[in-house]
Write a protein that holds these residues in place. Structure first.
Motif, PDB file in Angstrom:
ATOM      1  N   ARG A 129       0.825  -1.193   0.000  1.00 46.08           N
ATOM      2  CA  ARG A 129       0.000   0.000   0.000  1.00 46.08           C
ATOM      3  C   ARG A 129       0.865   1.251   0.000  1.00 46.08           C
ATOM      4  NH1 ARG A 129       0.840  -2.097   4.848  1.00 46.08           N
ATOM      5  NH2 ARG A 129       0.989  -0.806   6.718  1.00 46.08           N
ATOM      6  N   ILE A 130       0.209   2.351  -0.320  1.00 44.27           N
ATOM      7  CA  ILE A 130       0.790   3.683  -0.173  1.00 44.27           C
ATOM      8  C   ILE A 130       0.118   4.286   1.056  1.00 44.27           C
ATOM      9  CG2 ILE A 130       1.002   5.988  -1.192  1.00 44.27           C
ATOM     10  CD1 ILE A 130       0.647   4.561  -3.968  1.00 44.27           C
ATOM     11  N   VAL A 131       0.892   4.784   1.989  1.00 41.38           N
ATOM     12  CA  VAL A 131       0.340   5.414   3.191  1.00 41.38           C
ATOM     13  C   VAL A 131       0.676   6.899   3.133  1.00 41.38           C
ATOM     14  CG1 VAL A 131       0.385   5.495   5.712  1.00 41.38           C
ATOM     15  CG2 VAL A 131       0.599   3.291   4.522  1.00 41.38           C
ATOM     16  N   TYR A 132      -0.349   7.729   3.306  1.00 41.35           N
ATOM     17  CA  TYR A 132      -0.181   9.182   3.283  1.00 41.35           C
ATOM     18  C   TYR A 132      -0.668   9.750   4.608  1.00 41.35           C
ATOM     19  CZ  TYR A 132      -1.176  14.084   1.888  1.00 41.35           C
ATOM     20  OH  TYR A 132      -1.242  15.454   1.815  1.00 41.35           O
ATOM     21  N   SER A 133       0.258  10.341   5.385  1.00 41.96           N
ATOM     22  CA  SER A 133      -0.079  10.968   6.658  1.00 41.96           C
ATOM     23  C   SER A 133      -0.269  12.458   6.444  1.00 41.96           C
ATOM     24  CB  SER A 133       1.032  10.732   7.687  1.00 41.96           C
ATOM     25  OG  SER A 133       0.804  11.531   8.828  1.00 41.96           O
ATOM     26  N   LEU A 134      -1.504  12.922   6.698  1.00 43.87           N
ATOM     27  CA  LEU A 134      -1.817  14.339   6.551  1.00 43.87           C
ATOM     28  C   LEU A 134      -1.023  15.181   7.548  1.00 43.87           C
ATOM     29  CD1 LEU A 134      -5.697  13.985   6.177  1.00 43.87           C
ATOM     30  CD2 LEU A 134      -4.040  14.402   4.339  1.00 43.87           C
ATOM     31  N   GLY A 135      -0.969  14.717   8.801  1.00 44.15           N
ATOM     32  CA  GLY A 135      -0.285  15.477   9.852  1.00 44.15           C
ATOM     33  C   GLY A 135       1.216  15.536   9.678  1.00 44.15           C
ATOM     34  N   GLN A 136       1.807  14.440   9.234  1.00 43.49           N
ATOM     35  CA  GLN A 136       3.258  14.408   9.058  1.00 43.49           C
ATOM     36  C   GLN A 136       3.696  14.908   7.684  1.00 43.49           C
ATOM     37  OE1 GLN A 136       5.369  10.840  10.440  1.00 43.49           O
ATOM     38  NE2 GLN A 136       3.470  10.178  11.407  1.00 43.49           N
ATOM     39  N   LYS A 137       2.733  15.083   6.765  1.00 39.95           N
ATOM     40  CA  LYS A 137       3.041  15.463   5.386  1.00 39.95           C
ATOM     41  C   LYS A 137       4.107  14.523   4.830  1.00 39.95           C
ATOM     42  CE  LYS A 137       1.855  20.267   6.237  1.00 39.95           C
ATOM     43  NZ  LYS A 137       2.318  21.628   6.311  1.00 39.95           N
ATOM     44  N   ARG A 138       3.790  13.223   4.926  1.00 40.30           N
ATOM     45  CA  ARG A 138       4.759  12.180   4.574  1.00 40.30           C
ATOM     46  C   ARG A 138       4.032  11.022   3.918  1.00 40.30           C
ATOM     47  NH1 ARG A 138       9.804  10.661   5.316  1.00 40.30           N
ATOM     48  NH2 ARG A 138      10.294  12.624   6.295  1.00 40.30           N
ATOM     49  N   VAL A 139       4.730  10.353   3.010  1.00 37.52           N
ATOM     50  CA  VAL A 139       4.217   9.167   2.318  1.00 37.52           C
ATOM     51  C   VAL A 139       5.171   8.011   2.550  1.00 37.52           C
ATOM     52  CG1 VAL A 139       3.872   8.180   0.004  1.00 37.52           C
ATOM     53  CG2 VAL A 139       2.919  10.417   0.542  1.00 37.52           C
ATOM     54  N   TRP A 140       4.600   6.809   2.672  1.00 39.05           N
ATOM     55  CA  TRP A 140       5.369   5.569   2.759  1.00 39.05           C
ATOM     56  C   TRP A 140       4.920   4.664   1.628  1.00 39.05           C
ATOM     57  CZ3 TRP A 140       3.612   8.288   6.837  1.00 39.05           C
ATOM     58  CH2 TRP A 140       4.480   8.538   7.893  1.00 39.05           C
ATOM     59  N   LEU A 141       5.870   3.978   1.002  1.00 39.80           N
ATOM     60  CA  LEU A 141       5.574   2.915   0.052  1.00 39.80           C
ATOM     61  C   LEU A 141       5.862   1.624   0.798  1.00 39.80           C
ATOM     62  CD1 LEU A 141       7.292   4.407  -3.137  1.00 39.80           C
ATOM     63  CD2 LEU A 141       4.969   4.783  -2.270  1.00 39.80           C
ATOM     64  N   VAL A 142       4.803   0.856   1.065  1.00 46.22           N
ATOM     65  CA  VAL A 142       4.903  -0.317   1.933  1.00 46.22           C
ATOM     66  C   VAL A 142       4.698  -1.570   1.082  1.00 46.22           C
ATOM     67  CG1 VAL A 142       3.958  -1.451   3.990  1.00 46.22           C
ATOM     68  CG2 VAL A 142       3.966   1.053   3.840  1.00 46.22           C
ATOM     69  N   ASP A 143       5.612  -2.539   1.221  1.00 47.10           N
ATOM     70  CA  ASP A 143       5.498  -3.756   0.418  1.00 47.10           C
ATOM     71  C   ASP A 143       4.553  -4.774   1.056  1.00 47.10           C
ATOM     72  OD1 ASP A 143       6.913  -5.185   2.407  1.00 47.10           O
ATOM     73  OD2 ASP A 143       8.778  -5.223   1.264  1.00 47.10           O
ATOM     74  N   ALA A 144       4.363  -5.905   0.397  1.00 47.42           N
ATOM     75  CA  ALA A 144       3.408  -6.926   0.843  1.00 47.42           C
ATOM     76  C   ALA A 144       3.743  -7.505   2.207  1.00 47.42           C
ATOM     77  CB  ALA A 144       3.327  -8.047  -0.192  1.00 47.42           C
ATOM     78  N   SER A 145       5.017  -7.425   2.619  1.00 39.98           N
ATOM     79  CA  SER A 145       5.405  -7.956   3.935  1.00 39.98           C
ATOM     80  C   SER A 145       5.299  -6.879   5.020  1.00 39.98           C
ATOM     81  CB  SER A 145       6.836  -8.502   3.880  1.00 39.98           C
ATOM     82  OG  SER A 145       7.763  -7.447   3.716  1.00 39.98           O
ATOM     83  N   ASP A 146       4.658  -5.766   4.712  1.00 37.14           N
ATOM     84  CA  ASP A 146       4.466  -4.635   5.625  1.00 37.14           C
ATOM     85  C   ASP A 146       5.754  -3.888   5.959  1.00 37.14           C
ATOM     86  OD1 ASP A 146       1.691  -4.635   5.827  1.00 37.14           O
ATOM     87  OD2 ASP A 146       1.727  -6.197   7.367  1.00 37.14           O
ATOM     88  N   ALA A 147       6.782  -4.032   5.123  1.00 37.94           N
ATOM     89  CA  ALA A 147       8.025  -3.291   5.321  1.00 37.94           C
ATOM     90  C   ALA A 147       7.981  -2.014   4.491  1.00 37.94           C
ATOM     91  CB  ALA A 147       9.226  -4.137   4.897  1.00 37.94           C
TER      92      ALA A 147
END
Length: 183
Positions: free
Chosen positions: A69-87
């Protein structure tokens, strides 16, 4: 001793050659250290800090789901690209537009290689995932690498990234990819 015209001609040719060399270097883009050390010409005092990959990536926010998944934090103004193993494979800061998506789970609905944003800036690597109040919300990066503050008085849904982060998100965020927005 050569005539003054010869000296002037020699100096003019030398100056033109120096300018040509500098133009070629400028066309190749800014020096990486210079970019990191100085804000862009379009940055403003109220703009967020320049987005960059974190040396020690921040932890993926709790409650952001599981799996690829792609995680977008509004408060942190940050994005994470997370793989299938949750890393977390990559994380970076972003510049949000004036219209934020509501927290929740979305999917990448479409992608566009390049267009002009609603603020008039040429953008690329556009990954659409939400809409709110008639405004499409998407991740993208400015073709010129700028990080302009949101357009005064305009509703913009563009979440801007650095060019390298935009390319990484473009590769990761295929149509149908889950996007989780958290506070």
């Amino acid at each position: 001793m050569p005539a003054p015209k010869v000296w002037v001609t020699g100096l003019t040719v030398g100056a033109i050659a120096a300018v040509a060399v500098l133009a070629v270097q400028a066309d190749k883009g800014p020096h990486p250290r210079a970019t990191a050390a100085r804000p862009s010409a379009s940055a403003s005092a109220g703009a967020s800090p320049a987005p960059s990959k974190s040396a020690a990536p921040a932890t993926v926010p709790d409650g952001s789901g599981t799996g690829r998944r792609i995680v977008y934090s509004l408060g942190q103004k940050r994005v994470w690209l997370v793989d299938a193993s949750d890393a977390s494979r990559r994380t970076f800061a972003v510049w949000p537009g004036t219209v934020d998506p509501d927290p929740g789970t979305y999917t990448v609905s479409s992608r566009n290689e390049a267009t002009t944003g609603s603020d008039g800036v040429e953008i690329e690597n556009i990954v659409y995932f939400a809409a709110k109040s008639g405004v499409s919300i998407a991740f993208s990066n400015a073709v010129d690498g700028s990080s302009p503050p949101p357009a005064e008085g305009k509703q913009t849904g563009g979440v801007r990234l650095r060019a390298a982060d935009g390319a990484a998100l473009w590769t990761f965020g295929e149509t149908g990819t889950t996007v989780v927005v958290v506070k």
